[in-house]
Design an enzyme around this catalytic site. Structure first.
Site, mmCIF file in Angstrom:
data_model
loop_
_atom_site.group_PDB
_atom_site.id
_atom_site.type_symbol
_atom_site.label_atom_id
_atom_site.label_comp_id
_atom_site.label_asym_id
_atom_site.label_seq_id
_atom_site.Cartn_x
_atom_site.Cartn_y
_atom_site.Cartn_z
ATOM 1 C CB THR A 145 42.960 -96.351 90.848
ATOM 2 O OG1 THR A 145 42.865 -97.624 90.217
ATOM 3 C CG2 THR A 145 42.276 -95.289 90.022
ATOM 4 C CG ASP A 146 45.525 -101.014 90.575
ATOM 5 O OD1 ASP A 146 44.345 -100.861 90.951
ATOM 6 O OD2 ASP A 146 45.820 -101.663 89.558
ATOM 7 C CB THR A 196 43.056 -96.645 84.364
ATOM 8 O OG1 THR A 196 43.464 -97.959 84.742
ATOM 9 C CG2 THR A 196 41.775 -96.729 83.584
HETATM 10 C C1 SIN Z 1 44.026 -97.934 87.396
HETATM 11 O O1 SIN Z 1 44.601 -96.878 87.180
HETATM 12 O O2 SIN Z 1 42.798 -97.923 87.752
HETATM 13 C C2 SIN Z 1 44.641 -99.290 87.265
HETATM 14 C C3 SIN Z 1 45.987 -99.275 86.668
HETATM 15 C C4 SIN Z 1 46.987 -98.519 87.482
HETATM 16 O O3 SIN Z 1 46.893 -98.483 88.711
HETATM 17 O O4 SIN Z 1 47.918 -97.982 86.861
#
Ligand code: SIN
Length: 319
Positions: A99-100, A20
């Site tokens: 973040t995932d 993200t």
């Molecule tokens: C995020 O980064 O918050 C969600 C998408 C990802 O993990 O690439």
């Protein structure tokens, strides 16, 4: 109190993988309907005040939504990080990530590389086009942390917090402050450009990147224990062929009796089976009479990475 800059000499290398932090949405107020991994790292860095005056290098290792993280990207990231960490002119590394699955990548990097320089993962909960974009400040903080003289180990910098790679986990699905460290607590805090270090950063013995250099990584799956659970998924995995299973149990790693019976069958067939807990904090405290080993403080996804690494190590010992 340690305030920035307290820099080690040398450059920081930013290895970008997407997420993200590199995402875009059609509308600046849209924080849900965006696409991750759209903007290249050079463009992200060029938009940040002051970073262009610092000795920085960027490298786009991958460009993906981290829910799709896979072994090939992990291997490439480990090898590029190892390469740059070995350079005497490099003070530290930053990895931009989604973040995932950030906690899985952080765990892997610490266990495989245990770097003697800072390796800092950062991410964002809002796309780069959002009015609330958190990526720019997170990236600036991460670069500053990667320059901290005398620091070592893999850390995660998010929303002003520093988390240790072996403890960090995503704890919220949409807030900016989306990561925590459970009972371990954070390693430090950045406020108004000042770093307060609370405790030592992760250290340990590196397994070495060569452990990943095999044709096929072990297949390790996670199964969940829940009300009404059965052994059907375990039996299906056994039929397909699986090397390890991490059971995300209830409470202190307890398992539905039907699932436990299937896991014991799997163990009897030579599959490595660990118990973890689906509860967010606390891990599993070992009991002397347990019929299946536990993964201690590790979350199910961390335990899966650890089990893969241990199976890889066994293979390299046997080879
Ligand atoms: C995020 O980064 O918050 C969600 C998408 C990802 O993990 O690439």
């Amino acid at each position: 109190m340690q305030s920035f800059p307290s820099s080690a000499p040398g450059r920081v290398v930013i290895l970008a993988t997407g997420g993200t932090i590199a995402g875009t949405a059609a509308q600046p107020l849209d924080v849900l309907g965006y696409v991750a991994a759209q903007v290249g790292i050079e463009e992200l860095v060029a938009a940040l005040p002051g970073l262009d005056e610092q000795p920085l290098e960027t490298e786009q290792v991958a460009q993906l939504d981290s829910k799709d993280m896979d072994i090939e990207v992990w291997r490439a990231l480990v090898l590029r990080a190892r390469h740059h960490l070995a350079r005497p002119d490099v003070a530290g590394i930053v990895v931009t990530h989604g973040t995932d699955t950030l906690e899985e990548t952080a765990y892997l990097l610490q266990r495989v590389l245990a770097p003697s320089k800072p390796l800092v993962l950062t991410a964002a909960m809002r796309p780069s086009t959002s009015l609330q974009a958190d990526g720019p400040q997170n990236l600036i903080d991460a670069v500053n942390v990667a320059r901290v003289a005398g620091a070592s180990g893999v850390v995660v910098v998010m929303a002003g917090w520093l988390h240790g790679a072996l403890d960090v986990r995503k704890t919220h699905t949409h807030r900016l402050d989306a990561f925590g460290c459970g009972d371990a607590g954070p390693l430090g805090r950045i406020d108004a450009g000042r770093l307060r270090r609370v405790r030592d950063w992760p250290h340990g013995v590196a397994l070495g990147a060569d452990v990943l250099d095999v044709d096929r990584w072990p297949r390790v799956e996670i199964v969940l224990s829940h009300a009404g659970a059965s052994g059907a998924i375990v039996d299906a995995l056994l039929a397909q062929g699986v090397d390890g299973i991490v059971a995300a149990g209830t409470g202190n790693g307890t398992l539905h009796h039907a699932l436990e019976a299937a896991l014991l069958r799997a163990k009897a067939e030579g599959v490595a089976v660990w118990r973890s807990s689906r509860v967010a904090d606390g891990g599993v405290l070992s009991a002397a009479d347990a019929v299946l080993p536990d993964s201690g403080p590790l979350t199910p996804v961390q335990a899966r990475v650890e089990l893969i690494l241990q199976l890889l190590q066994c293979r390299s010992v046997r080879a």
